[in-house]
Design an enzyme around this catalytic site. Structure first.
Site, PDB file in Angstrom:
ATOM      1  N   HIS A 185       0.741  -1.165  -0.071  1.00 25.18           N
ATOM      2  CA  HIS A 185       0.011   0.053  -0.056  1.00 25.18           C
ATOM      3  C   HIS A 185       0.931   1.249  -0.135  1.00 25.18           C
ATOM      4  O   HIS A 185       2.069   1.405   0.388  1.00 25.18           O
ATOM      5  CB  HIS A 185      -1.094   0.070   1.122  1.00 25.18           C
ATOM      6  CG  HIS A 185      -0.353   0.131   2.647  1.00 25.18           C
ATOM      7  ND1 HIS A 185       0.061  -1.212   3.139  1.00 25.18           N
ATOM      8  CD2 HIS A 185      -0.140   1.130   3.295  1.00 25.18           C
ATOM      9  CE1 HIS A 185       0.418  -0.746   4.388  1.00 25.18           C
ATOM     10  NE2 HIS A 185       0.573   0.443   4.596  1.00 25.18           N
TER      11      HIS A 185
ATOM     12  N   HIS B 152       3.927   6.891   4.176  1.00 21.92           N
ATOM     13  CA  HIS B 152       4.880   5.765   3.693  1.00 21.92           C
ATOM     14  C   HIS B 152       4.435   5.212   2.715  1.00 21.92           C
ATOM     15  O   HIS B 152       3.378   5.106   2.224  1.00 21.92           O
ATOM     16  CB  HIS B 152       5.068   5.234   5.164  1.00 21.92           C
ATOM     17  CG  HIS B 152       3.815   4.395   5.532  1.00 21.92           C
ATOM     18  ND1 HIS B 152       2.848   4.973   6.526  1.00 21.92           N
ATOM     19  CD2 HIS B 152       3.399   3.178   5.258  1.00 21.92           C
ATOM     20  CE1 HIS B 152       1.965   4.103   6.946  1.00 21.92           C
ATOM     21  NE2 HIS B 152       2.337   3.056   6.130  1.00 21.92           N
TER      22      HIS B 152
ATOM     23  N   GLU C 109       7.506   0.988   5.063  1.00 19.48           N
ATOM     24  CA  GLU C 109       7.004  -0.020   6.011  1.00 19.48           C
ATOM     25  C   GLU C 109       7.341  -1.547   5.293  1.00 19.48           C
ATOM     26  O   GLU C 109       7.208  -1.560   3.970  1.00 19.48           O
ATOM     27  CB  GLU C 109       5.560   0.101   6.302  1.00 19.48           C
ATOM     28  CG  GLU C 109       4.855  -0.894   6.985  1.00 19.48           C
ATOM     29  CD  GLU C 109       3.341  -0.780   7.169  1.00 19.48           C
ATOM     30  OE1 GLU C 109       3.027   0.165   6.611  1.00 19.48           O
ATOM     31  OE2 GLU C 109       2.825  -1.215   8.194  1.00 19.48           O
TER      32      GLU C 109
HETATM   33 CO    CO Z   1       1.036   1.089   6.257  1.00 18.73          CO
END
Ligand code: CO
Length: 134
Positions: free
Chosen positions: A7, A79, A130
């Protein structure tokens, strides 16, 4: 080592307005808001055919995105999340290469119920990354 883009997370000052924009103007499939008090955010998932976008709004006093929104009041990309097969192996490899793992270096359970880690943006060209175990 890294796999799919899981994502892209966008911090927003007004989650309802952002969700409505993605749903009604961009024509995307948008989830209901999910409050995640342990992570200090409320998240809406925008499902795309090849990945998803997560719209994040601060929740509570110690939200990790509150400071970001102070600096970026209109919102912005917070992020990106890449999938890895084995998060401990990934962590050890990155740490051995000199990358800084945020927090205590141990994976936490992320927004999808899977272990995640964050890498210092200064080690990845200004982008908070991440890693999520797929
Ligand atoms: Co995330």
């Amino acid at each position: 080592m890294i796999g799919k883009l899981n994502h892209v997370a966008i911090a927003v000052p007004d989650l309802e307005r952002a969700a409505t924009t993605y749903r009604e103007i961009l024509g995307a499939q948008v989830s209901e808001p999910h409050p995640l008090p342990e992570q200090g955010v409320t998240v809406v998932f925008v499902e795309l055919s090849n990945t998803r976008v997560e719209l994040l709004e601060p929740l509570g006093e110690a939200s990790p995105i509150a400071r970001y929104l102070e600096r970026n009041p209109e919102g912005g990309i917070h992020h990106v999340c890449y999938e890895v097969e084995d998060i401990i192996a990934a962590r050890d490899r990155l740490a051995a290469a000199g990358m800084r793992i945020l927090g205590n270096g141990e994976p936490k359970i992320g927004a999808h119920g899977k272990p995640v880690l964050f890498l210092h943006p200064k080690d990845l060209f200004g982008t908070l990354v991440e890693l999520e175990e797929a």
